[in-house]
Design an enzyme around this catalytic site. Structure first.
Site, PDB file in Angstrom:
ATOM      1  N   LYS A  86       7.084  40.021  -2.031  1.00  0.00           N
ATOM      2  CA  LYS A  86       5.647  40.017  -2.279  1.00  0.00           C
ATOM      3  C   LYS A  86       5.007  41.284  -1.715  1.00  0.00           C
ATOM      4  CE  LYS A  86       3.657  35.955  -2.003  1.00  0.00           C
ATOM      5  NZ  LYS A  86       3.631  35.145  -3.243  1.00  0.00           N
ATOM      6  N   LYS A 108       3.283  25.498  -2.838  1.00  0.00           N
ATOM      7  CA  LYS A 108       2.039  25.005  -2.241  1.00  0.00           C
ATOM      8  C   LYS A 108       1.962  23.488  -2.384  1.00  0.00           C
ATOM      9  CE  LYS A 108      -0.369  29.349  -3.156  1.00  0.00           C
ATOM     10  NZ  LYS A 108      -1.486  30.010  -3.880  1.00  0.00           N
ATOM     11  N   GLU A 164       6.887  40.793  -6.896  1.00  0.00           N
ATOM     12  CA  GLU A 164       5.490  40.604  -7.272  1.00  0.00           C
ATOM     13  C   GLU A 164       4.851  41.949  -7.601  1.00  0.00           C
ATOM     14  OE1 GLU A 164       2.730  37.840  -4.914  1.00  0.00           O
ATOM     15  OE2 GLU A 164       2.091  39.831  -4.275  1.00  0.00           O
ATOM     16  N   ARG A 203       0.817  -1.208   0.000  1.00  0.00           N
ATOM     17  CA  ARG A 203       0.000   0.000   0.000  1.00  0.00           C
ATOM     18  C   ARG A 203       0.857   1.266   0.000  1.00  0.00           C
ATOM     19  NH1 ARG A 203      -4.020   0.353  -2.265  1.00  0.00           N
ATOM     20  NH2 ARG A 203      -2.897   2.056  -3.250  1.00  0.00           N
ATOM     21  N   ASP A 262       1.027  39.241 -10.715  1.00  0.00           N
ATOM     22  CA  ASP A 262       0.151  38.537  -9.770  1.00  0.00           C
ATOM     23  C   ASP A 262      -1.311  38.916 -10.005  1.00  0.00           C
ATOM     24  OD1 ASP A 262      -0.490  36.911  -7.478  1.00  0.00           O
ATOM     25  OD2 ASP A 262      -0.784  38.772  -6.368  1.00  0.00           O
TER      26      ASP A 262
END
Length: 277
Positions: A165, A133, A195, A98, A216
């Site tokens: 940012k 992420k 950004e 598994r 962005d």
């Protein structure tokens, strides 16, 4: 691209989580000296990633297990393709099954989804890149899976590049001041990206001579205007809300990179199974 020493540490944690005190089913039903052979098969068309890691799970649990890998990461395989063969103590194979399947299904799902995005921008100047992420603990392997699908890696971690940012800019009091602070002790081989969500910020970033400008959540029209403003002087990245149905027009603006988390956050696991010969 991953380090096998680090992979072994991950495998130890995965197996510990799944086994607990012992594999009760295997211990009760399978004799210690019984042997078996299985093959891992693709049950759908997919882009492969993680096959060596899947093989390593079996070897890590039982070094006497014999594993033969038949297909390489980064290859497109069709339904029914045999990916690897494994033989040895039946208890060992059933206990590690598994965990081995979980990781190859997850990573191949990411590679397959990445390949869909890469295909969507084929013929344009843009290259697809990932984000940070990622699933905690799996970043190294998920980013490897993105490259197997034809994408590129963005920062591997916070220590891998400087990205200024909106919140950094707000704290520092503007783009020029933020970039000035960042450059004071910037390592010589490290890039600085900023950004921007408005055209006037793009002008400020150009004046600051950063290495990369990220658009962005800008409109396609504004991105196209910004690309003309920059005129090839600085690398450009588009980011924010990128989806499979919106990526092509963004790529056609002329940006160099398009970053999205969809390739790993939203990728479904593919169907791969372990079957007897």
């Amino acid at each position: 691209m991953y380090d096998t020493f680090q992979v072994d540490r991950l495998i130890d944690m995965w197996l510990t989580e799944d086994i607990g005190y012992c594999d009760l089913t295997a211990q009760l039903m399978i004799e210690a000296d019984e042997t078996a052979s299985f093959q891992m098969n693709a049950r759908e068309s997919l882009m492969l990633a993680g096959v060596e890691v899947a093989a390593r799970v079996f070897r890590r649990y039982d070094p006497d297990v014999q594993v033969k890998v038949l297909v390489r990461d980064g290859e497109r395989v069709e339904k029914g393709t045999r990916l690897l063969e494994v033989s040895g103590r039946a208890r060992s194979l059933l206990t590690a099954e598994r965990t081995s399947l979980n990781i190859i299904q997850r990573l191949s799902g990411i590679a397959t989804e990445t390949a869909r995005y890469v295909e969507a921008i084929r013929g344009t100047h843009a290259r697809l890149i990932d984000t940070r992420k990622t699933t905690p603990g799996l970043r190294m392997l998920e980013k490897h899976a993105v490259t197997c699908g034809g994408g590129l890696n963005h920062r591997l971690g916070l220590d891998n590049g400087v990205m200024v940012k909106d919140n950094h800019i707000a704290v520092c009091g503007g783009i020029a001041k933020a970039v000035e602070r960042a450059r004071r002790q910037l390592p010589v081989l490290t890039k600085l990206e900023i950004e921007c969500d408005r055209l006037e910020q793009v002008e400020e970033a150009l004046a600051a001579q950063v290495d990369v400008i990220m658009f962005d959540n800008m409109s396609v029209a504004d991105m196209a205007t910004a690309v003309k403003m920059v005129n090839g002087r600085i690398k450009l990245e588009a980011s924010g809300g990128i989806r499979l149905d919106t990526i092509r027009p963004i790529a056609e603006t002329g940006v160099d990179y398009i970053s999205t988390s969809k390739t790993h956050q939203s990728a479904p696991a593919v169907d791969i199974g372990l079957d007897t010969f």
